[in-house]
Design a protein around this motif. Structure first.
Motif, PDB file in Angstrom:
ATOM      1  N   ALA A 183      63.620  33.633  55.790  1.00 37.11           N
ATOM      2  CA  ALA A 183      63.601  34.938  55.120  1.00 37.11           C
ATOM      3  C   ALA A 183      64.900  35.114  54.342  1.00 37.11           C
ATOM      4  N   ALA A 184      64.776  35.627  53.126  1.00 35.70           N
ATOM      5  CA  ALA A 184      65.957  35.808  52.271  1.00 35.70           C
ATOM      6  C   ALA A 184      65.967  37.217  51.706  1.00 35.70           C
ATOM      7  N   GLY A 185      67.163  37.778  51.613  1.00 31.77           N
ATOM      8  CA  GLY A 185      67.316  39.137  51.077  1.00 31.77           C
ATOM      9  C   GLY A 185      68.714  39.327  50.514  1.00 31.77           C
ATOM     10  N   LEU A 186      69.141  40.587  50.416  1.00 31.69           N
ATOM     11  CA  LEU A 186      70.453  40.913  49.858  1.00 31.69           C
ATOM     12  C   LEU A 186      71.491  40.987  50.964  1.00 31.69           C
ATOM     13  N   GLY A 187      72.713  40.670  50.609  1.00 29.70           N
ATOM     14  CA  GLY A 187      73.803  40.761  51.573  1.00 29.70           C
ATOM     15  C   GLY A 187      74.456  42.119  51.601  1.00 29.70           C
ATOM     16  N   ALA A 188      74.231  42.932  50.555  1.00 26.19           N
ATOM     17  CA  ALA A 188      74.871  44.248  50.444  1.00 26.19           C
ATOM     18  C   ALA A 188      74.037  45.102  49.504  1.00 26.19           C
ATOM     19  N   PRO A 189      74.209  46.419  49.552  1.00 25.87           N
ATOM     20  CA  PRO A 189      73.500  47.289  48.598  1.00 25.87           C
ATOM     21  C   PRO A 189      73.796  46.862  47.160  1.00 25.87           C
TER      22      PRO A 189
END
Length: 413
Positions: free
Chosen positions: A334-340
């Motif tokens: 699963a991959a996403g953002l590290g920060a807003p």
């Protein structure tokens, strides 16, 4: 930060009325003399034709009467509108942003300390000329680094700039080499510094885009010292001088950065403003008066905040993609953002995103590792990007499983 309201009042009134217009940015007076407004000749203040800007906003950007200008989004570094952004021009005292930045970075790294003493040589000493901007450091005296830094930023002192250049590099020429090396590191591709002050030299040039890049670096990397750029006055050696950035007195959202003026450069201003979570940087080069550079900056900031807005392309906790992982105990991660993540776009425009994963992603993959990037586009134009982060660990498979995976991959399974 506390300010002496009574002593500041005359300066505020003068700036608001547009009468505190120094002969050059090298505004100075003798210790006992009062500030005066010398008569400007037409040769010194040519009226610039309005420069029409380039922008993605429907209807176009305002026409600003300056030789070059830039409006930049601080968060992304994206140029939102500009005219002649890459033309190398005389930057006058805007040069001192690089001088102060190098001092700030040396303080951060420990190469300099705030209370280190800086000597004032015959070369650095200001002789009190009415055409030169001075901190009024006495000849052969010493001043602390932090006082020198304020003298550069608030008082635009040529003497302070030369003294710190000699202290850090042995000579102003040596310091200019440090300035150019830092400019190259920051990606300032149309800039060449010859001195630490911005005094005229045919080879001393900077572009509006490059100066915006420098301003962004100061705000981002010198957070401990950036509040100095908003200080309205500084008193040294019994002489109190006001900051020449008129917007600091009239716009509470403005917190820096620097003014500049010589006959060759015209009147220049680099400004930063933050409103409702959005910070914009403006650069105005070669306009015809101190009043004009302030008015044109107000126009550009007002237009920028009216025509652009922040958008959130992806929520921080969202799974953006599940890319395949070779030779791992799991086939995907699963991959996403590290920060807003926010981007600045023209008001009302939709934002789309695309994911780019590093090719041939193999285990082991650590949680938090950068495995690609997410690119945001608006109206077919990239408006920002952010790292794609693995949301879990993927351990490397054992020998037998890896062998089977290689065979399966060979046969396309």
């Amino acid at each position: 930060m506390q300010f002496n309201t009574f002593s500041l009042l005359p300066v505020v009134i003068a700036i608001a009325a547009g009468v505190l217009v120094p002969h050059s940015e090298s505004f100075a007076a003798s210790h006992a003399a009062k500030q005066a407004t010398p008569k400007k000749s037409k040769a010194e203040t040519p009226v610039q034709a309005p420069a029409a800007g380039q922008t993605a906003v429907a209807g176009g950007a305002p026409a600003i009467p300056a030789k070059a200008w830039v409006l930049m989004d601080f968060d992304s570094g994206e140029v939102l509108a500009s005219a002649n952004p890459d033309e190398p021009l005389p930057p006058a005292s805007l040069t001192k942003m690089m001088t102060s930045f190098l001092v700030e970075q040396a303080l951060r790294s420990g190469k300099l300390k705030k209370d280190d003493l800086v000597s004032v040589s015959q070369t650095a000493w200001c002789r009190g000329s009415s055409t030169e901007s001075c901190m009024y450091l006495p000849l052969n005296s010493q001043a602390t680094v932090i006082d020198i830094l304020r003298g550069i930023i608030v008082q635009s002192g040529n003497d302070a700039s030369k003294a710190i250049a000699e202290h850090m590099a042995g000579s102003e020429e040596g310091f200019a080499k440090l300035m150019n090396a830092e400019a190259k590191r920051l990606g300032m591709t149309n800039t060449n510094f010859v001195n630490a002050t911005g005094l005229p030299d045919p080879a001393h040039k900077a572009s509006a885009r490059d100066l915006a890049i420098l301003a962004r670096a100061i705000i981002r990397d010198s957070s401990d010292y950036y509040p100095i750029y908003a200080e309205r006055e500084f008193k040294y050696n019994g002489i109190k001088q006001g900051n020449r950035n008129a917007l600091l007195y009239t716009d509470p959202t403005v917190d820096g950065l620097k003014t500049g003026h010589t006959q060759e450069a015209g009147y220049c201003l680099v400004t930063s403003s933050k409103r409702n979570g959005m910070r914009l940087i403006t650069v105005i080069l070669n306009t015809n008066s101190a009043q004009a550079r302030a008015d044109e900056t107000r126009t550009l900031l007002g237009w920028g905040y009216s025509n652009f807005e922040k958008a959130t392309p992806i929520q921080p906790n969202a799974v953006v993609a599940t890319p395949k992982v070779s030779f791992g105990k799991a086939d995907t991660v699963a991959a996403g953002l590290g920060a807003p993540w926010t981007v600045t776009v023209p008001r009302g425009q939709q934002v789309s995103t695309s994911v780019q994963v590093k090719p041939d992603l193999e285990a082991p993959v650590a949680k938090g590792a950068v495995i690609g990037k997410v690119v945001a586009e608006s109206n077919g134009k990239p408006v920002g990007e952010t790292p794609l982060i693995a949301q879990a660990d993927v351990e490397r498979a054992g020998f037998m499983l890896r062998s089977w995976q290689r065979v399966a991959k060979l046969f396309g399974k």
